[in-house]
Design a protein around this motif. Structure first.
Motif, PDB file in Angstrom:
ATOM      1  N   GLY A   1       0.197   5.522   0.002  1.00  0.00           N
ATOM      2  CA  GLY A   1      -0.501   6.556   0.201  1.00  0.00           C
ATOM      3  C   GLY A   1      -0.273   8.044   0.504  1.00  0.00           C
TER       4      GLY A   1
ATOM      5  N   ASP B   1       0.726  -1.279   0.255  1.00  0.00           N
ATOM      6  CA  ASP B   1      -0.262  -0.161  -0.069  1.00  0.00           C
ATOM      7  C   ASP B   1       0.807   1.319   0.055  1.00  0.00           C
ATOM      8  OD1 ASP B   1      -2.374  -1.485   0.317  1.00  0.00           O
ATOM      9  OD2 ASP B   1      -2.427  -1.134   2.420  1.00  0.00           O
TER      10      ASP B   1
ATOM     11  N   TYR C   1      -6.544  10.283   2.329  1.00  0.00           N
ATOM     12  CA  TYR C   1      -5.669   9.652   1.377  1.00  0.00           C
ATOM     13  C   TYR C   1      -5.933   9.424   0.187  1.00  0.00           C
ATOM     14  CZ  TYR C   1      -3.327   8.724   6.162  1.00  0.00           C
ATOM     15  OH  TYR C   1      -2.945   8.670   7.389  1.00  0.00           O
TER      16      TYR C   1
ATOM     17  N   GLU D   1     -13.031   2.724  -3.638  1.00  0.00           N
ATOM     18  CA  GLU D   1     -11.696   1.938  -4.198  1.00  0.00           C
ATOM     19  C   GLU D   1     -12.288   1.645  -5.702  1.00  0.00           C
ATOM     20  OE1 GLU D   1     -10.444  -0.725  -1.288  1.00  0.00           O
ATOM     21  OE2 GLU D   1     -11.816  -2.450  -2.113  1.00  0.00           O
TER      22      GLU D   1
ATOM     23  N   TRP E   1      -4.494   6.661  -2.291  1.00  0.00           N
ATOM     24  CA  TRP E   1      -3.517   5.510  -2.374  1.00  0.00           C
ATOM     25  C   TRP E   1      -3.804   4.693  -3.301  1.00  0.00           C
ATOM     26  CZ3 TRP E   1      -6.661   1.243  -2.132  1.00  0.00           C
ATOM     27  CH2 TRP E   1      -7.908   1.418  -1.892  1.00  0.00           C
TER      28      TRP E   1
ATOM     29  N   LYS F   1     -14.426   5.051   2.465  1.00  0.00           N
ATOM     30  CA  LYS F   1     -13.326   4.564   1.463  1.00  0.00           C
ATOM     31  C   LYS F   1     -14.093   4.274   0.087  1.00  0.00           C
ATOM     32  CE  LYS F   1     -11.502   0.342   1.715  1.00  0.00           C
ATOM     33  NZ  LYS F   1     -10.431  -0.596   1.998  1.00  0.00           N
TER      34      LYS F   1
END
Length: 166
Positions: free
Chosen positions: A95, A93, A111, A148, A113, A146
Motif C-alpha cells: 500500500g 499486502d 491508503y 475493497e 492498497w 475501508k
C-alpha cells in the motif's frame, strides 16, 4: 462447564524470533509444536494424538508512506485421521499512503492498497486464491473506513467496512 477436566499431557512448545534493526522494518517467525489428543484411555492419558507443527514467517515495512506486510504459514500433521498431511497459506499486502499528496492532515491516512493471498486446507488440493484492491481512510488513529474489491476463487468480491480500536 468442561474446563475443570483440562489436562496438560502434551505441552505446547514454541520457538519465536523477531528482528527490528532497521527503521520501519520488522521481520519474524515462529514454530509451534503439539500433540493434540483425540481420545483418552481409562487412566486419562492421551491415546493416538495428532501431531501438529505450525511454522510461520512474517514481515512488515512501514515508512516513507509505503506499507508492506506479508506472512507465510504452514501446518504439518502426523497421525491425522482426516488423512491431511499439511496445509499452508500466505498473504502479501502492498500500500501507499497518499494523504499528504492530496493535502490531508498529518494525523490522517489514505491508503491505496492491494492484497494477494492463497490458502489450502489440504496441500494436496488446489489453493484458494484471493486478489483484492482497495482504499482505506483513517481520519484518526483508531478508526478506519475501508472499501475493497477483487476476486476470491471464482467469485467477485466488493465490501465496505468500518474498523474501530483494532
Amino acid at each position: 462447564m468442561k474446563g475443570h477436566y483440562s489436562k496438560a499431557s502434551s505441552w505446547t512448545k514454541t520457538l519465536q524470533f523477531s528482528w527490528a534493526g532497521m527503521e520501519g522494518l520488522k521481520l519474524g517467525g515462529s514454530m509451534t509444536m503439539n500433540d493434540a489428543p483425540r481420545a483418552d484411555d481409562a487412566e486419562g492419558n492421551a491415546v493416538d494424538p495428532v501431531g501438529v507443527s505450525l511454522t510461520e514467517f512474517n514481515g512488515t515495512y512501514s515508512a516513507n508512506n509505503i506499507y508492506a506486510r506479508m506472512e507465510y504459514g504452514m501446518i504439518d500433521y502426523t497421525n491425522n485421521p482426516d488423512a491431511i498431511e499439511s496445509s499452508s497459506g500466505y498473504y502479501l499486502d502492498l500500500g501507499y499512503d497518499i494523504a499528504s499528496l492530496i493535502g490531508c492532515d498529518d494525523d490522517t491516512n489514505l491508503y491505496l492498497w492491494m492484497r494477494s493471498s492463497a490458502y489450502s486446507r489440504d496441500d494436496n488440493d488446489d489453493p484458494k486464491e484471493i486478489s483484492l484492491f482497495g482504499v482505506t481512510y483513517k481520519p484518526m488513529n483508531n478508526i478506519s473506513f475501508k472499501f475493497e474489491t477483487g476476486t476470491s476463487g471464482d467469485d467477485d468480491v466488493m465490501r465496505v467496512g468500518l474498523g474501530y480500536m483494532f
